[in-house]
Design a protein around this motif. Structure first.
Motif: not given
Lengths: 171, 377, 166
Positions: B116-139
């Motif tokens: 479950l922690n792995r999912v939480a961690s990857h979800l955080l990555f999902f959001g921040t990576f979106g921001i890094d690439a310029g997508a503000m909504t996914p986070i």
């Protein structure tokens, strides 16, 4: 470290239990490392081999390139301060054979020099810089031994056991 | 933060000079306090010098002065996004040294929470990576789902982030009575949420243009650098400690290891998305098989493991964590060394960044998913 | 183009959904039963004194050394009202330093310290997070009222008798 001397008490040793891969390695290593005169042992479930510090780089290269071993992955590199000597410990892993071993080298705290293994595994780079930072082990031939975790001009080696920790006042 | 050296322009032609750009340590895209000194020629990066150590707290040294039960709290604070995985690595090291058996139910609880922690961690990555690439909504979508996981942790462990829940010999206390129902509901919600977030971001053309083919690392180079986890698997190396050297009860579950093809930023991103789905399937299987029984092997508060040294490996969300524990039979460890996954992944940053554009530097660094807490320790 | 449109569709679908956010200072997220807030001291209503005897076991095992405690002779014991020979005199927890790990609760032999549901750290002065005995007991009393807390030993004993009766 304050040793506790209780009468009639001996410190128990951790039980050694090598698995199949470990036993195969134990048989294999004396031949592969014959040149370096290794001192073989075992730590819980891993085979350990202690070599001369000057031979470390060559031993690593042999371990990486010998077809039976193929230790192509440096998992971890660290230094343990045993007070009378520093021990540089390499944890090696093979992505093809999926076995693991420990290579060790003992150096004196005053003259802590080990040849670098960055030419064997690039990934040793920061590990060696960190060990240089915290334990004052010089890795001979390392391209850039600048401080990694500590700042420039930090005095002393905070990883060593005789390092005096500064006192902090609560405010 | 920009150091520009101006040289005289010769007649008729534009002279270009190289420029030093200091990125970080307080840069939002460095995910903490990481500093890179970039030498750029126009938009192209010609040299990189990474600087770490801004968050160095001396955790390994601190461990030498604490008893074993207290060290778990220090391990919480290494990789502060995946605390339970860290705790588990340390507890497993001590248990292995002491040859301590962990009750069956505790193993299941551990695995469920770690995944479950792995999912939480990857979800955080999902959001921040979106921001890094310029997508503000996914986070927003990622955090909505991560929040549910945090609430679940709160219900089980009592804390949202620094749990101190996995103890030497088991877990602190049994899961609440309604655990199974809540988890089943949560898995359903997470499945939906991940699919939704996936539809939102993963195959958008702009996002693909920003991340496909950017920051490619060849499998043999990744291995040489000691990269692990999704960073290595994206290059097509199916290396996962859960499969290679199954620890805990991971050999009882049926799950796949997603691997990438090219080893670019998008592969590193999508391997993680797929991993979340695999983790959810592991949780489902674990919930199905979870036996009843005790959740901790009673131990003394002040442990004195036998003299010896032990190295354990575990699969963290970011890669392979290693804990090297040396004990001399005292109540405090003689030496603790952590092999932090992000530390090794970050080492490859120089090779990844050379000859790319400055704007891509942010994406590439984001795709490595570093946590400075464990890089600097 | 198709990928972007799919993404937009997700965004539009969100518009017709209920928001999941809490407007924090005005509304609070409900707290789970097991939530570990700051450690607080418990009040024994039967004898009108704290459970804590100031034995300092929590002080010793605190990873951040955020507590101090002083013990004194219990005046109520001399009167024969209490079974505690020693009682806490002063107790201080620096909540700014506390990492809410719960080790103090695990090691306590008297069920005297408990993780409350208190979690707000913002204060008006720098040292306001250094909580003394009075404040800790006050917070503890609030927690006791809120959750109907009873010492684990008492509960275990009651359960044992209930089982014996069955």
């Amino acid at each position: 470290m304050v040793e506790r001397h209780r009468p009639g008490h001996t410190t128990p040793q951790a039980a050694v239990a090598l698995d199949e891969k470990g036993q195969a390695l134990e048989r294999l290593l004396p031949d592969v490392l014959a040149r370096f005169n290794p001192e073989l042992g075992a730590a819980v479930d891993l085979v350990t081999a202690t070599v001369n510090p000057s031979d470390v780089a060559e031993a690593c290269l042999t371990l990486r390139d010998s077809p039976e071993c193929r230790f192509d992955y440096l998992t971890c590199l660290c230094v343990v301060d045993y007070e009378e000597h520093l021990q540089v410990v390499y944890h090696l892993y093979s992505t093809t054979h999926k076995h693991m071993m420990v290579l060790k080298a003992n150096v004196s705290p005053e003259q802590a020099v080990v040849p670098t293994v960055t030419s064997v595994w690039v990934g040793a780079d920061w590990f060696e810089r960190e060990s240089h930072d915290l334990f004052g082990v010089t890795f001979d031939g390392h391209p850039n031994l600048a401080p990694l975790l500590l700042y420039e001009g930090f005095e002393g080696y905070p990883g060593r056991r005789n390092f005096e920790m500064p006192e902090y006042a609560e405010w | 933060m920009v150091d520009v050296s101006v040289e005289s322009q010769s007649e008729g032609q534009l002279d270009t000079v190289q420029m030093l750009v200091n990125m970080g340590p307080q840069h939002p895209s460095t995910h903490g306090v990481f500093r890179m000194v970039l030498m750029v020629d126009g938009e192209r990066i010609v040299d990189v010098e990474p600087h770490i150590g801004y968050l160095h707290r001396g955790s390994e040294k601190l461990c030498e002065g604490e008893i074993y039960a207290q060290i778990v709290t220090l391990f919480d604070r290494l990789d502060y996004i995946s605390n339970l995985n860290n705790e588990m690595a340390f507890c497993r090291a001590v248990e292995k040294l002491m040859s301590l058996e962990v009750p069956e139910r505790a193993e299941y609880v551990r695995v469920i929470l770690c995944e479950l922690n792995r999912v939480a961690s990857h979800l955080l990555f999902f959001g921040t990576f979106g921001i890094d690439a310029g997508a503000m909504t996914p986070i927003m979508y990622a955090f909505r789902d991560r929040e549910k996981i945090q609430s679940m942790f709160e219900a089980v462990t009592g804390a949202r982030m620094m749990h101190n829940y996995i103890r030497i010999g088991g877990v602190k206390n049994d899961v609440p009575d309604d655990f199974r129902q809540r988890m089943t509901a949560l898995i359903g919600e997470l499945r939906q949420g991940i699919d939704e977030a996936d539809r939102l971001l993963s195959f958008g053309e702009i996002f693909l243009a920003r991340s496909k083919g950017i920051g490619v690392i060849a499998p043999e180079r990744a291995i040489a650098y000691g990269a692990s986890g999704p960073t290595l698997r994206a290059s097509g190396v199916p290396m996962d400690v859960r499969k290679d050297a199954p620890y805990s009860i991971y050999d009882r579950f049926d799950f796949g290891i997603p691997i990438g093809e090219k080893g670019d930023s998008w592969d590193r991103f999508y391997v993680r998305v797929e991993e979340m789905r695999q983790s959810l399937s592991i949780i489902e299987q674990a919930l199905r098989d979870m036996p009843e029984g005790p959740t901790i092997t009673p131990t003394r508060l002040v442990l004195r493991p036998p003299q010896g040294e032990v190295y354990v490996r575990g699969e963290n969300p970011r890669g392979e964590i290693g804990v090297y524990l040396v004990s001399n039979g005292a109540d405090r460890p003689y030496r603790v060394k952590v092999r932090p996954p992000s530390f090794c992944n970050l080492m490859a940053i120089r090779e990844l960044l050379l000859n790319t554009y400055v704007a891509d530097a942010v994406v590439i660094l984001g795709s490595l998913d570093i946590v400075l807490g464990e890089v600097d320790r | 183009m198709l990928g972007n449109l799919k993404g937009l569709l997700v965004t539009f679908a969100t518009m017709i959904r209920k928001p999941v956010t809490y407007q924090y200072p005005k509304e609070h997220k409900p707290i789970e039963d097991r939530y570990m807030g700051f450690p607080v001291l418990m009040w024994d209503e039967k004898v009108e004194e704290p459970y804590c005897t100031g034995c300092m076991v929590c002080v010793r095992y605190c990873p951040t050394q955020c507590m101090t405690a002083v013990m004194k002779d219990n005046p109520l014991h001399a009167d024969g009202k209490s079974s505690r020979r020693k009682i806490v005199d002063t107790f201080e927890i620096n909540l700014g330093r506390c990492i809410v790990c719960g080790i103090c609760v695990d090691v306590c032999n008297f069920d005297a310290i408990e993780m409350s549901h208190e979690h707000e750290l913002s204060k008006y002065a720098r040292n306001d997070n250094r909580s003394d005995l009075g404040r800790l007991l006050e917070m503890g009393w609030a927690y006791q009222q809120e959750t109907g807390w009873r010492p684990a030993k008492e509960k275990a004993a009651e359960e044992a008798t209930a089982e014996a009766e069955n």
